[in-house]
Design an enzyme around this catalytic site. Structure first.
Site, PDB file in Angstrom:
ATOM      1  N   ASP A   4      -3.173   8.316  -1.228  1.00 25.41           N
ATOM      2  CA  ASP A   4      -3.589   7.279  -0.281  1.00 25.41           C
ATOM      3  C   ASP A   4      -5.045   6.877  -0.535  1.00 25.41           C
ATOM      4  O   ASP A   4      -5.387   5.695  -0.626  1.00 25.41           O
ATOM      5  CB  ASP A   4      -3.411   7.824   1.136  1.00 25.41           C
ATOM      6  CG  ASP A   4      -3.977   6.896   2.200  1.00 25.41           C
ATOM      7  OD1 ASP A   4      -3.684   5.687   2.151  1.00 25.41           O
ATOM      8  OD2 ASP A   4      -4.711   7.375   3.087  1.00 25.41           O
ATOM      9  N   GLU A  62       0.663   5.691  12.653  1.00 25.44           N
ATOM     10  CA  GLU A  62      -0.681   5.226  12.972  1.00 25.44           C
ATOM     11  C   GLU A  62      -0.701   3.739  13.282  1.00 25.44           C
ATOM     12  O   GLU A  62      -1.393   3.286  14.199  1.00 25.44           O
ATOM     13  CB  GLU A  62      -1.613   5.534  11.794  1.00 25.44           C
ATOM     14  CG  GLU A  62      -3.022   4.978  11.938  1.00 25.44           C
ATOM     15  CD  GLU A  62      -3.800   5.654  13.051  1.00 25.44           C
ATOM     16  OE1 GLU A  62      -4.670   4.979  13.631  1.00 25.44           O
ATOM     17  OE2 GLU A  62      -3.527   6.821  13.341  1.00 25.44           O
ATOM     18  N   ASP A  63       0.068   2.944  12.541  1.00 32.51           N
ATOM     19  CA  ASP A  63      -0.035   1.483  12.622  1.00 32.51           C
ATOM     20  C   ASP A  63       0.988   0.827  13.541  1.00 32.51           C
ATOM     21  O   ASP A  63       0.873  -0.356  13.834  1.00 32.51           O
ATOM     22  CB  ASP A  63       0.106   0.875  11.215  1.00 32.51           C
ATOM     23  CG  ASP A  63      -1.031   1.286  10.292  1.00 32.51           C
ATOM     24  OD1 ASP A  63      -2.067   1.719  10.826  1.00 32.51           O
ATOM     25  OD2 ASP A  63      -0.886   1.176   9.068  1.00 32.51           O
ATOM     26  N   ASP A  67     -25.044  14.816 -25.080  1.00 33.50           N
ATOM     27  CA  ASP A  67     -23.642  15.229 -24.996  1.00 33.50           C
ATOM     28  C   ASP A  67     -22.858  14.261 -24.101  1.00 33.50           C
ATOM     29  O   ASP A  67     -22.437  14.581 -23.003  1.00 33.50           O
ATOM     30  CB  ASP A  67     -23.521  16.672 -24.487  1.00 33.50           C
ATOM     31  CG  ASP A  67     -24.371  16.933 -23.249  1.00 33.50           C
ATOM     32  OD1 ASP A  67     -25.274  16.130 -22.976  1.00 33.50           O
ATOM     33  OD2 ASP A  67     -24.115  17.932 -22.560  1.00 33.50           O
ATOM     34  N   HIS A  92       3.642   7.279   5.349  1.00 36.78           N
ATOM     35  CA  HIS A  92       2.437   7.925   5.884  1.00 36.78           C
ATOM     36  C   HIS A  92       1.654   7.110   6.904  1.00 36.78           C
ATOM     37  O   HIS A  92       0.943   7.658   7.735  1.00 36.78           O
ATOM     38  CB  HIS A  92       1.516   8.366   4.742  1.00 36.78           C
ATOM     39  CG  HIS A  92       0.731   7.245   4.117  1.00 36.78           C
ATOM     40  ND1 HIS A  92       1.266   6.401   3.166  1.00 36.78           N
ATOM     41  CD2 HIS A  92      -0.548   6.829   4.316  1.00 36.78           C
ATOM     42  CE1 HIS A  92       0.344   5.524   2.792  1.00 36.78           C
ATOM     43  NE2 HIS A  92      -0.760   5.758   3.476  1.00 36.78           N
ATOM     44  N   HIS A 135       0.822  -1.222   0.000  1.00 36.79           N
ATOM     45  CA  HIS A 135       0.000   0.000   0.000  1.00 36.79           C
ATOM     46  C   HIS A 135       0.854   1.268   0.000  1.00 36.79           C
ATOM     47  O   HIS A 135       0.701   2.113  -0.900  1.00 36.79           O
ATOM     48  CB  HIS A 135      -0.970   0.000   1.181  1.00 36.79           C
ATOM     49  CG  HIS A 135      -1.677   1.305   1.378  1.00 36.79           C
ATOM     50  ND1 HIS A 135      -2.548   1.832   0.448  1.00 36.79           N
ATOM     51  CD2 HIS A 135      -1.606   2.215   2.394  1.00 36.79           C
ATOM     52  CE1 HIS A 135      -2.995   3.001   0.881  1.00 36.79           C
ATOM     53  NE2 HIS A 135      -2.438   3.253   2.063  1.00 36.79           N
TER      54      HIS A 135
END
Length: 725
Positions: free
Chosen positions: A148, A85-86, A268, A81, A56
């Site tokens: 992301d 957080e992880d 269109d 990034h 990812h």
């Protein structure tokens, strides 16, 4: 799940190749360091697709090297990034120590907005504010977030349905319009289509199928339409590229909804794009003249975004003409650089910025509107309205308005003279009393149209009012009007408080903050601010309110009245009494001598005129009656329903303390899930007196609850509500 050394080498080479190809300058060592760092940090993580998690951040970084090419710092942040957080082993301080302040700030911003838009509205407001603050510090925060989100949407099928719907809705409502605001047209279209596919798959597949069926027919038509244009452009020696494409599925769907027409009646469905190799904008106008010389233009469908670019710096000429077979075809004409900016927006400006002051100023425009929102978002009320202000800035189409001196102002579609006045200056907006549109005086709620020239009429005695909020469109106007209204209300609130305190002092009354809140709610005000505002405006007769409240309080605190109110509720909820084992519908009355309530052992006495009079079994009056008239005594029971409960009242007294109400409530409900019907606590000086009505299964249940209440620190009296004599 680990990635092998051979695989990681291939991935790194691919990323570096793309960076060298697309970035104006590349810092190879930085990207290699970030790659290795992220590889180690995510070595034990797995995605929902069962792929190694590192795939990812690698995909995000690769997108930042190819589809949204910005710089080496952005690519490095794409790799890093998710780490903070992880993985708790990698706090933001570690990132900053290894990669410097800029990358630390960007990764920190990305970490803070990772879980946006999940909470209550107030929390949502705070999350929007954090997002905007992060972007205003460094535009690369949102660029990495776009990459992301794009990869998450491309791989969304591996998530559970509820999460997919939430992410898709968030993408359609926030990230796609935000990408458009940053000029990332290509990204915006893909995000919209991916979200549309998830939120309305049937409509998506239906439109896609119909588009594909006519693909061959469409390509032949575009070739036939383009041939005479190509021949004419070659005669003028203009270098160009021409192509036709079907419009994006979500844009077709929106047209179907907006026009309330089926797919077959939307004509269109495709556009022809002419990209001029020259950077001479005059070549675009020459091309526009050539196209209109071949095909008949639709008069009201010309949009010249070259002379007047969109707020996101998009430039192009759009014209709709009548092609072969009477079909309407939209033609877009722009230079190559304009095309890059149309597709890559802020990223393209970043690419061209080196050594160009004008482009640096243009680049700043992408975040200036965010700073404007934040500047207007002071105070709690503003923070609550930040979502509304943010969305107003995201979604609005534009109109182009001129000042009396001919200066151009961009405003959202359906803007009014008040919006224009605040756009000129806050003071002009505050004192706006009228307006002239094209030399004619008009009301302040008049809708403005592109090309209008406006003159604002002001007066020092004029100020904003609430009615303006009904028609203004810009976030600045809304914020300024609310700020004025709040300031005006603050003065009324303070004035109301002073009047209230003077009145209490005069009548020698003492009210706690709880007492005042209770009084305000009783006379239908939602909160103290509303209550004091009403007093400040003279809408509350304090003499009348305080007199009736004092009398009411006395009545409510009378033990007899309080018990009678409780007993009425308890007996009503207890069901019909059972006489001699039979469920007869008979007239009952309750004796005043012992005041029986559900849960008490009772018997009945057949009286004259009052039906069966209900007494407690241990009632002294009943003992005398049963000796005189035993034949009139009947067996009476409260109805027995399996799993049923009855209402009881408890009176509590003790020393007041912080958190007491919460402790009392918890002590009750934590025992066998006891249900509280109502609770009332009155405090005076340092003591309290209160009552609780609750549901219990039997007397044993009641006594156990009362024992628990007696153990609470400061509670010195716990009694069942009882008026027997």
């Amino acid at each position: 799940m680990n990635i092998t050394a051979a695989t990681s080498k291939v991935l790194l080479e691919e990323l570096l190749t793309n960076c060298k190809k697309n970035l104006p300058v590349i810092d190879v060592k930085l990207i290699e360091k970030a790659f290795d760092f992220a590889l180690v940090a995510h070595q034990n993580d797995t995605r929902a697709s069962n792929e190694p998690y590192f795939t990812h951040p690698f995909a995000v970084a690769n997108t930042l090297a190819t589809e949204i090419p910005f710089d080496s710092v952005s690519v490095a942040c794409g790799l890093l990034h998710d780490i903070v957080e992880d993985n708790s082993e990698y706090p933001i301080e570690i990132i900053e120590k290894n990669f410097g302040h800029d990358i630390g700030q960007i990764v920190d911003g990305l970490t803070k907005i990772k879980h946006l838009f999940k909470g209550t509205e107030i929390n949502q407001s705070e999350n929007y504010r954090k997002l905007l603050m992060s972007v205003s510090k460094d535009v690369r925060v949102i660029i990495v977030k776009f990459a992301d989100r794009l990869h998450n949407m491309r791989t969304i099928e591996f998530l559970n349905p509820d999460k997919r719907k939430r992410i898709a809705k968030e993408t359609l409502e926030i990230y796609a319009p935000l990408a458009n605001r940053f000029g990332l047209g290509k990204l915006k279209w893909e995000l919209e289509d991916l979200a549309f596919k998830e939120l309305n798959k049937q409509a998506y597949e239906d439109i896609k199928k119909k588009i594909n069926i006519k693909r061959g027919e469409r390509e032949k038509y575009i070739e036939r339409f383009s041939t005479p244009i190509i021949q004419s452009l070659n005669q003028y020696a203009i270098k160009f590229e021409i192509s036709g494409r079907a419009k994006h599925l979500y844009s077709i769907y929106r047209k179907m909804i907006k026009r309330n027409k089926p797919f077959e009646e939307i004509y269109d469905l495709f556009a022809v794009r002419i990209i001029i190799e020259s950077e001479d904008r005059n070549a675009c106008y020459t091309t526009y003249g050539i196209v209109n010389g071949i095909y008949i233009p639709i008069p009201d469908r010309l949009k010249d975004y070259i002379a007047i670019p969109k707020a996101n710096n998009y430039q192009s000429i759009h014209t709709t003409v009548v092609g072969p077979e009477g079909k309407l075809v939209e033609v877009q004409i722009r230079t190559k650089q304009m095309h890059e900016i149309a597709e890559q927006g802020v990223a393209a400006h970043w690419k061209y910025k080196e050594g160009k002051t004008h482009t640096n100023q243009t680049l700043n425009q992408y975040v200036n509107w965010i700073r404007d929102i934040l500047d207007n978002a002071s105070g709690d009320d503003m923070r609550k309205n930040i979502i509304e202000n943010f969305k107003l800035n995201l979604y609005s189409d534009e109109v182009y308005i001129f000042t009396p001196k001919g200066d151009l102002k961009r405003l959202p579609l359906n803007s009014t003279p008040v919006d224009f006045a605040f756009d000129i200056h806050s003071k002009v907006g505050h004192h706006c009393i009228g307006a002239k549109v094209n030399q004619k005086i008009v009301p302040l709620d008049t809708i403005l149209h592109s090309g209008d020239q406006i003159e604002i009429i002001t007066s020092k005695n004029q100020h904003p009012n609430k009615n303006w909020l009904k028609f203004v469109r810009t976030s600045k106007a809304r914020s300024e009007i609310r700020r004025w209204i709040n300031k005006e209300e603050d003065e009324l609130v303070n004035n109301g408080k002073e009047i209230w305190e003077r009145k209490l002092k005069k009548l020698k009354l003492v009210f706690t903050s709880q007492d005042v809140t209770k009084l305000a709610l009783n006379i239908k005000y939602d909160n103290l601010r509303q209550f004091f505002t009403a007093i400040g405006r003279g809408k509350v007769n304090l003499d009348e309110v305080l007199t009736s409240t004092t009398e009411k309080e006395k009545k409510l605190k009378d033990p007899v009245t309080e018990f009678e109110n409780f007993a009425k509720i308890a007996r009503t909820s207890g069901g019909d009494l059972v006489v001699n084992g039979e469920d007869f519908k008979m007239m009952f009355s309750y004796s005043k001598c012992c005041n029986p309530i559900p849960g008490d052992p009772v018997v009945g006495y057949i009286s004259t005129g009052d039906g069966i009079k209900i007494h407690r079994k241990n009632c002294k009056t009943l003992l005398h009656i049963s000796e005189r008239e035993p034949e009139k005594i009947v067996t009476v029971e409260w109805p027995k329903i399996e799993g049923s409960s009855f209402i009881v009242g408890i009176i509590l007294k003790g020393e007041d303390s912080t958190g007491l109400l919460n402790e009392i409530s918890h002590s009750i409900v934590s025992f066998q899930n006891t249900n509280i019907k109502s609770i009332s606590i009155d405090t005076k000086d340092s003591t309290f007196e209160g009552s609780v009505t609750l549901y219990v299964q039997n007397l044993e249940h009641l006594f156990r609850v009362m024992e628990r209440l007696k153990k609470i620190k400061g509670v010195y009296s716990v009694q069942r509500m009882d008026m027997s004599i």
